[in-house]
Write an enzyme that holds these catalytic residues in place. Sequence first.
Site, PDB file in Angstrom:
ATOM      1  N   LYS A  97       6.783  10.042  -8.862  1.00 33.12           N
ATOM      2  CA  LYS A  97       7.223   8.640  -8.935  1.00 33.12           C
ATOM      3  C   LYS A  97       8.396   8.605  -9.910  1.00 33.12           C
ATOM      4  O   LYS A  97       8.206   8.707 -11.120  1.00 33.12           O
ATOM      5  CB  LYS A  97       6.083   7.765  -9.445  1.00 33.12           C
ATOM      6  CG  LYS A  97       6.449   6.301  -9.681  1.00 33.12           C
ATOM      7  CD  LYS A  97       6.154   5.467  -8.480  1.00 33.12           C
ATOM      8  CE  LYS A  97       6.358   3.989  -8.804  1.00 33.12           C
ATOM      9  NZ  LYS A  97       5.983   3.111  -7.682  1.00 33.12           N
ATOM     10  N   GLY A 127       0.780  -1.222   0.000  1.00 31.81           N
ATOM     11  CA  GLY A 127       0.000   0.000   0.000  1.00 31.81           C
ATOM     12  C   GLY A 127       0.811   1.271   0.000  1.00 31.81           C
ATOM     13  O   GLY A 127       0.387   2.299   0.549  1.00 31.81           O
ATOM     14  N   LYS A 128       2.006   1.252  -0.621  1.00 33.41           N
ATOM     15  CA  LYS A 128       2.809   2.485  -0.678  1.00 33.41           C
ATOM     16  C   LYS A 128       2.062   3.599  -1.401  1.00 33.41           C
ATOM     17  O   LYS A 128       2.172   4.766  -1.019  1.00 33.41           O
ATOM     18  CB  LYS A 128       4.141   2.215  -1.395  1.00 33.41           C
ATOM     19  CG  LYS A 128       5.109   1.346  -0.637  1.00 33.41           C
ATOM     20  CD  LYS A 128       6.513   1.391  -1.226  1.00 33.41           C
ATOM     21  CE  LYS A 128       6.545   1.131  -2.727  1.00 33.41           C
ATOM     22  NZ  LYS A 128       6.038  -0.207  -3.091  1.00 33.41           N
ATOM     23  N   THR A 129       1.316   3.240  -2.431  1.00 35.23           N
ATOM     24  CA  THR A 129       0.593   4.262  -3.195  1.00 35.23           C
ATOM     25  C   THR A 129      -0.543   4.848  -2.373  1.00 35.23           C
ATOM     26  O   THR A 129      -0.810   6.059  -2.425  1.00 35.23           O
ATOM     27  CB  THR A 129       0.070   3.688  -4.516  1.00 35.23           C
ATOM     28  OG1 THR A 129       1.179   3.163  -5.267  1.00 35.23           O
ATOM     29  CG2 THR A 129      -0.623   4.752  -5.353  1.00 35.23           C
ATOM     30  N   GLU A 148       7.634   8.572  -4.357  1.00 30.53           N
ATOM     31  CA  GLU A 148       7.320   7.158  -4.136  1.00 30.53           C
ATOM     32  C   GLU A 148       8.293   6.263  -4.889  1.00 30.53           C
ATOM     33  O   GLU A 148       8.429   6.358  -6.104  1.00 30.53           O
ATOM     34  CB  GLU A 148       5.884   6.832  -4.567  1.00 30.53           C
ATOM     35  CG  GLU A 148       5.533   5.374  -4.309  1.00 30.53           C
ATOM     36  CD  GLU A 148       4.138   4.980  -4.760  1.00 30.53           C
ATOM     37  OE1 GLU A 148       3.816   3.776  -4.708  1.00 30.53           O
ATOM     38  OE2 GLU A 148       3.372   5.874  -5.196  1.00 30.53           O
ATOM     39  N   GLY A 149       8.947   5.386  -4.161  1.00 29.03           N
ATOM     40  CA  GLY A 149       9.882   4.457  -4.771  1.00 29.03           C
ATOM     41  C   GLY A 149       9.184   3.280  -5.440  1.00 29.03           C
ATOM     42  O   GLY A 149       7.958   3.172  -5.444  1.00 29.03           O
ATOM     43  N   ALA A 150       9.993   2.388  -5.998  1.00 29.13           N
ATOM     44  CA  ALA A 150       9.495   1.157  -6.622  1.00 29.13           C
ATOM     45  C   ALA A 150       9.882  -0.009  -5.722  1.00 29.13           C
ATOM     46  O   ALA A 150      11.063  -0.273  -5.518  1.00 29.13           O
ATOM     47  CB  ALA A 150      10.107   0.980  -8.008  1.00 29.13           C
TER      48      ALA A 150
END
Length: 205
Positions: free
Chosen positions: A35, A17-19, A101-103
């Site tokens: 991003k 749930g990072k997004t 936001e990373g990957a």
Amino acid sequence: MNLFITGIGTGIGTGLGKTVVSAVLTQFFKGDYWKPVQSGDLHQSDSLQIKKLVDENLQIHTEQYRLQHAVSPHQAAKEENIHIRLSDFKLPSTTKFIIVEGAGGLFVPLNNEDFIIDLITQLNLPVVLVAKDYLGCINHTMLSINALLQRKIRLEYFVFNGGFNPDTKAVLQRHIPFKTKIIELPEINLTKNEIKKITTQLIIK
């Protein structure tokens, strides 16, 4: 203060749930969102999801790399004859707070030598570490925290995303660095109204 959001693992397997957390914090701080690398799902990218979930006046910056395949960035880039370099990344120009936001997790590779944790160092940002309760989350959390400490990267926020077994939560709370602020989020329905509702109730400890 700008922030880099990463997780204790890769969302495909664990749904961290990072997004969702990115949407909540972008809305809460009334900031911009960026991003740096999107691998796959370009027609329903994280940037497009964030745009639907936050106020229309909040700026969503274009990704540095938009890669076609839903695999790690280094593999997706290789398949498109692209070489990702850390020196390519610079924070978008803005006067606002920016959520990056990373990957995946800290050691998702960008190329054969550099990982997401190296990108965090390159951008010189404090981290928001997102955790969800699943078998192995304690191990993954401890590895992530120790990696950040070893690199002297500040862990600004730790996010308990969703419900946690009390015994699991007790172990994690004991090992979160003293100065790290804690955010607890319930399970969230992905709608703009729900995101706004959560931000009005958000408590940072």
